[in-house]
Design a protein around this motif. Structure first.
Motif, PDB file in Angstrom:
ATOM      1  N   SER A 544       0.807  -1.219   0.000  1.00  0.00           N
ATOM      2  CA  SER A 544       0.000   0.000   0.000  1.00  0.00           C
ATOM      3  C   SER A 544       0.840   1.269   0.000  1.00  0.00           C
ATOM      4  CB  SER A 544      -0.941   0.007   1.206  1.00  0.00           C
ATOM      5  OG  SER A 544      -0.188  -0.059   2.410  1.00  0.00           O
ATOM      6  N   SER A 545       2.101   1.160   0.421  1.00  0.00           N
ATOM      7  CA  SER A 545       2.970   2.337   0.468  1.00  0.00           C
ATOM      8  C   SER A 545       3.878   2.456  -0.743  1.00  0.00           C
ATOM      9  CB  SER A 545       3.819   2.297   1.745  1.00  0.00           C
ATOM     10  OG  SER A 545       4.668   1.155   1.743  1.00  0.00           O
ATOM     11  N   MET A 546       3.716   1.576  -1.703  1.00  0.00           N
ATOM     12  CA  MET A 546       4.541   1.632  -2.911  1.00  0.00           C
ATOM     13  C   MET A 546       4.125   2.804  -3.794  1.00  0.00           C
ATOM     14  SD  MET A 546       4.768  -2.380  -4.045  1.00  0.00           S
ATOM     15  CE  MET A 546       5.506  -3.607  -2.977  1.00  0.00           C
ATOM     16  N   PRO A 547       5.053   3.394  -4.547  1.00  0.00           N
ATOM     17  CA  PRO A 547       4.693   4.448  -5.500  1.00  0.00           C
ATOM     18  C   PRO A 547       3.669   3.918  -6.502  1.00  0.00           C
ATOM     19  CG  PRO A 547       7.069   4.335  -5.225  1.00  0.00           C
ATOM     20  CD  PRO A 547       6.506   3.151  -4.514  1.00  0.00           C
ATOM     21  N   VAL A 548       2.692   4.755  -6.840  1.00  0.00           N
ATOM     22  CA  VAL A 548       1.620   4.333  -7.738  1.00  0.00           C
ATOM     23  C   VAL A 548       2.176   3.884  -9.083  1.00  0.00           C
ATOM     24  CG1 VAL A 548      -0.480   5.088  -8.922  1.00  0.00           C
ATOM     25  CG2 VAL A 548       0.005   5.882  -6.603  1.00  0.00           C
ATOM     26  N   ALA A 549       3.209   4.565  -9.551  1.00  0.00           N
ATOM     27  CA  ALA A 549       3.771   4.250 -10.868  1.00  0.00           C
ATOM     28  C   ALA A 549       4.421   2.869 -10.906  1.00  0.00           C
ATOM     29  CB  ALA A 549       4.790   5.311 -11.269  1.00  0.00           C
ATOM     30  N   LEU A 550       4.776   2.337  -9.721  1.00  0.00           N
ATOM     31  CA  LEU A 550       5.460   1.042  -9.670  1.00  0.00           C
ATOM     32  C   LEU A 550       4.634  -0.054  -9.009  1.00  0.00           C
ATOM     33  CD1 LEU A 550       9.048   2.210  -8.604  1.00  0.00           C
ATOM     34  CD2 LEU A 550       8.269   1.636 -10.911  1.00  0.00           C
ATOM     35  N   SER A 551       3.516   0.313  -8.426  1.00  0.00           N
ATOM     36  CA  SER A 551       2.744  -0.670  -7.660  1.00  0.00           C
ATOM     37  C   SER A 551       2.227  -1.820  -8.515  1.00  0.00           C
ATOM     38  CB  SER A 551       1.574   0.019  -6.958  1.00  0.00           C
ATOM     39  OG  SER A 551       0.693   0.600  -7.919  1.00  0.00           O
ATOM     40  N   TRP A 552       2.082  -1.591  -9.827  1.00  0.00           N
ATOM     41  CA  TRP A 552       1.588  -2.656 -10.708  1.00  0.00           C
ATOM     42  C   TRP A 552       2.556  -3.832 -10.781  1.00  0.00           C
ATOM     43  CZ3 TRP A 552       4.675  -3.926 -14.860  1.00  0.00           C
ATOM     44  CH2 TRP A 552       5.658  -2.996 -15.219  1.00  0.00           C
ATOM     45  N   LEU A 553       3.817  -3.607 -10.418  1.00  0.00           N
ATOM     46  CA  LEU A 553       4.806  -4.683 -10.497  1.00  0.00           C
ATOM     47  C   LEU A 553       4.507  -5.817  -9.519  1.00  0.00           C
ATOM     48  CD1 LEU A 553       8.113  -2.637 -10.922  1.00  0.00           C
ATOM     49  CD2 LEU A 553       7.057  -4.155 -12.602  1.00  0.00           C
ATOM     50  N   GLN A 554       3.664  -5.547  -8.507  1.00  0.00           N
ATOM     51  CA  GLN A 554       3.308  -6.619  -7.583  1.00  0.00           C
ATOM     52  C   GLN A 554       2.576  -7.751  -8.301  1.00  0.00           C
ATOM     53  OE1 GLN A 554      -0.176  -5.806  -4.931  1.00  0.00           O
ATOM     54  NE2 GLN A 554      -0.052  -3.729  -5.810  1.00  0.00           N
ATOM     55  N   TYR A 555       1.903  -7.418  -9.408  1.00  0.00           N
ATOM     56  CA  TYR A 555       1.142  -8.435 -10.139  1.00  0.00           C
ATOM     57  C   TYR A 555       2.024  -9.268 -11.075  1.00  0.00           C
ATOM     58  CZ  TYR A 555      -2.656  -5.570  -8.362  1.00  0.00           C
ATOM     59  OH  TYR A 555      -3.501  -4.872  -7.529  1.00  0.00           O
ATOM     60  N   THR A 556       3.294  -8.907 -11.146  1.00  0.00           N
ATOM     61  CA  THR A 556       4.246  -9.717 -11.922  1.00  0.00           C
ATOM     62  C   THR A 556       5.128 -10.554 -11.002  1.00  0.00           C
ATOM     63  OG1 THR A 556       5.991  -8.021 -11.930  1.00  0.00           O
ATOM     64  CG2 THR A 556       4.315  -7.895 -13.663  1.00  0.00           C
ATOM     65  N   SER A 557       4.931 -10.419  -9.692  1.00  0.00           N
ATOM     66  CA  SER A 557       5.793 -11.093  -8.724  1.00  0.00           C
ATOM     67  C   SER A 557       5.271 -12.490  -8.407  1.00  0.00           C
ATOM     68  CB  SER A 557       5.889 -10.257  -7.442  1.00  0.00           C
ATOM     69  OG  SER A 557       6.616 -10.955  -6.457  1.00  0.00           O
ATOM     70  N   ILE A 558       6.038 -13.500  -8.792  1.00  0.00           N
ATOM     71  CA  ILE A 558       5.676 -14.886  -8.479  1.00  0.00           C
ATOM     72  C   ILE A 558       5.650 -15.093  -6.972  1.00  0.00           C
ATOM     73  CG2 ILE A 558       6.420 -17.292  -8.702  1.00  0.00           C
ATOM     74  CD1 ILE A 558       7.669 -16.564 -11.393  1.00  0.00           C
ATOM     75  N   SER A 559       6.642 -14.539  -6.278  1.00  0.00           N
ATOM     76  CA  SER A 559       6.717 -14.727  -4.823  1.00  0.00           C
ATOM     77  C   SER A 559       5.556 -14.048  -4.107  1.00  0.00           C
ATOM     78  CB  SER A 559       8.056 -14.198  -4.292  1.00  0.00           C
ATOM     79  OG  SER A 559       8.258 -12.856  -4.694  1.00  0.00           O
TER      80      SER A 559
END
Length: 642
Positions: A544-559
């Motif tokens: 929730s504290s990640m920058p908005v521009a980068l937060s989408w990368l959570q959906y590419t994280s297998i872990s």
């Protein structure tokens, strides 16, 4: 031998021709070849071959010339093992254009021995027979293997492993004969060999060439090979010789026994005790520079009549131009014209296809991979052993995690470690398609099997024993040692999530390794990607504290998917209770608190319901299918030809 006998074979080969019937003739007509070199902004055409013609018939046909003269390029073009881009001229097989399935009716032995080192000589030959012989029973294939072992003199070493860096195997000569035997399984009409004496001592080289000589007589085969500088005992075995200059032009083409006389007629005499092969290369090398440079011929070359320049020094001789005006070239051109006049187009619509079906290819490839795995003890045992040790050591840190107020952090950290281990523990998966890359390229180019059969067999034999089993070992030990829920369904779900995560990580590793083709590059790229995935898992940094521009990368994280699934299953219905010191009216008090696991997961931006848990597993499956597909497509696009 008279000049008019240019297209005749040796007496032995001629006798074999009468016995076995029609012979294979390979002709090439004014062949030119160039490649583009340089970067994407500026490319330059590098000419390898220039207007090369000739005819090769049953017997030993040698292509000789100095380094960089185009010997291997010409051999590859004749064998159909090089991309046709930049090719000019015609290459005909029995007066027809090369058929699309020419690789299925010919054999090609590479300069480096490309063979499975953990298998025995017999097993390698049996694999080739199983893959390449069509409409044959098991007994007939076994008989063919026995015949090859007998013909090539491999009886004593047939049950010896070929050898690897870690396994002592057969000698260099025996390995070369085994490679030749693999190509002889189908009784090819034409056999190509690239530098067959490379890496062999003089005696072994002579033995290999004598073997090839015998094969031409026994089977009426057309054997074409490149060779650099053979000794005389090998040179005298040649039936035909094609000499190339340093610039890829024909210097001589004809019977090898007439080559010395040809040069002598042009005032270049080979001394009595000099090796003709050394003499030819001396002449070619010393006459390969530009015409304004002056040379002094070595002692092995005795010019009878010197051509002098204005300074009175010996001038260079234009050997390609000299051959173009010779009777040998005119006779060779006459034969080539006759072949061209009667040329026909090969019926490519009637391709032979693969000898065996897809499932048989998959079975034999899997059988070979499993044998290879079982004989490499370190490779088969280390993954499971290391996972077990890691689970015991790290698990002891989280031994029987308590559900106190610090328990959430400990338990969440333990599950995070599991998800990360499923990533970084599978980095070695990049080796699956890299260690066997050369074998795959060679066998695929020679028509052993379909790319899809190789891909599925390799994935199956790597993913199951080397990735899934260690994952199960790690998960079982770690699950019980840290005291996760004693529930069979949750235990099964824990393993399922780990296995799917492992498959996702491996699919990405397979794709990167196939696309890059280098273990160094693949390791570097995969490490960077896995670190980024770890950062966006949700433990090191709250989502929730990640920058908005980068937060989408959570959906590419297998872990991230793995961690969320584990946390929802193991933490959602827990309560973490304990005493906490609070300051009230300036006085410290010990109050008893209970924090629901659901609330703590919500603060981590984790959906904990059962549907969300299965949704994360579904995302991992989509990830797996996507990258397995990309890996397969990348493997199909890998250039099999040079």
């Amino acid at each position: 031998m008279k000049m008019s006998q240019l297209n005749n074979r040796s007496e032995d080969a001629a006798k074999a021709d009468k016995i076995t019937g029609a012979a294979a003739t390979l002709s090439f007509h004014e062949v030119g070849y160039k490649v583009q070199v340089g970067n994407c902004c500026r490319k330059i055409a590098n000419v390898i071959l220039r207007d090369v013609s000739g005819v090769f018939e049953p017997g030993l046909n040698a292509i000789m010339g100095p380094t960089g003269g185009g010997k291997t390029s010409l051999l590859d073009l004749l064998a159909g093992r090089r991309e046709s881009e930049g090719l000019q001229g015609d290459i005909l097989f029995n007066g027809k254009t090369l058929p699309s399935d020419f690789k299925l009716i010919s054999g090609y032995v590479t300069q480096d021995d490309i063979i499975m080192g953990t298998l025995t000589v017999r097993e390698n030959l049996q694999f080739a027979a199983n893959m390449r012989l069509r409409n044959c029973s098991k007994e007939e294939k076994l008989e063919r293997v026995n015949e090859i072992i007998q013909d090539l003199g491999l009886d004593k070493c047939q049950h010896t492993k070929v050898g690897t860096v870690m396994i002592q195997g057969v000698s260099g000569g025996e390995k070369k004969r085994c490679n030749i035997g693999i190509e002889l399984v189908t009784k090819p009409q034409v056999l190509f060999l690239d530098e067959p004496t490379t890496g062999l001592d003089a005696s072994t080289s002579h033995s290999v060439m004598n073997l090839l000589r015998d094969l031409t007589v026994q089977g009426n085969r057309t054997i074409v090979f490149s060779i650099h500088q053979p000794r005389y005992s090998i040179f005298r075995l040649f039936d035909r010789l094609h000499l190339l200059s340093s610039h890829g032009q024909t210097v001589f083409h004809g019977p090898a026994s007439q080559a010395v006389d040809y040069f002598a007629r042009h005032n270049l005499v080979c001394e009595t005790y000099n090796n003709p092969a050394d003499f030819f290369l001396d002449v070619i090398t010393q006459n390969s520079e530009s015409s304004d440079l002056k040379i002094n011929l070595s002692d092995s070359v005795v010019p009878i009549i010197e051509t002098c320049n204005s300074n009175g020094k010996a001038a260079q001789i234009d050997l390609p131009a000299l051959f173009k005006t010779s009777p040998e070239n005119r006779l060779m051109k006459k034969v080539c014209f006759e072949i061209l006049d009667h040329r026909t187009i090969s019926d490519n619509c009637r391709s032979l296809g693969y000898p065996i079906n897809w499932f048989s290819q998959f079975f034999y490839l899997s059988q070979r991979s499993i044998r290879n795995l079982l004989r490499e003890k370190q490779r088969s045992i280390v993954p499971s052993a290391s996972m077990a040790i890691l689970a015991l050591v790290v698990g002891s840190l989280y031994l029987d995690v308590a559900t106190d107020l610090n328990g959430f952090q400990n338990l969440f950290g333990a599950l995070f470690f599991v998800s990360i281990q499923m990533l970084f523990g599978n980095v070695p998966a990049i080796q699956a398609f890299i260690t066997g890359r050369n074998i795959f390229l060679h066998e695929s180019a020679n028509g052993f099997y379909r790319v899809s059969a190789y891909f599925v067999a390799t994935v199956f034999c790597d993913l199951l024993p080397l990735r899934t089993v260690p994952s199960l070992v790690f998960g079982t030990i770690f699950y019980w040692i840290i005291g996760l829920k004693f529930n069979l369904k949750l235990f099964a779900f824990f393993h399922l999530t780990n296995i799917v995560t492992t498959m996702s990580a491996c699919s990405l590793a397979f794709f990167i390794s196939v696309a890059s083709g280098s273990s160094t590059v693949a390791n570097a790229l995969l490490a960077v990607i896995f670190v980024i995935m770890m950062l966006f898992s949700g433990l090191i940094l709250n989502v929730s504290s990640m920058p908005v521009a980068l937060s989408w990368l959570q959906y590419t994280s297998i872990s991230r998917f793995c961690l969320v699934a584990h946390a929802g299953a193991q933490i959602s219905d827990l309560e973490f209770c304990g005493y906490r010191t609070i300051i009230r009216n300036g006085t410290a008090h010990e109050d008893y608190f209970c924090e629901p696991g659901k609330e703590l997961l919500r603060l981590q931006d984790i959906n904990y319901d059962t549907a969300s848990q299965w949704l994360n597993v579904g995302f991992l499956l989509i990830y797996t299918v996507t990258f397995f597909t990309l890996a397969y497509l990348s493997l199909r696009m890998v250039r099999k030809n040079k």
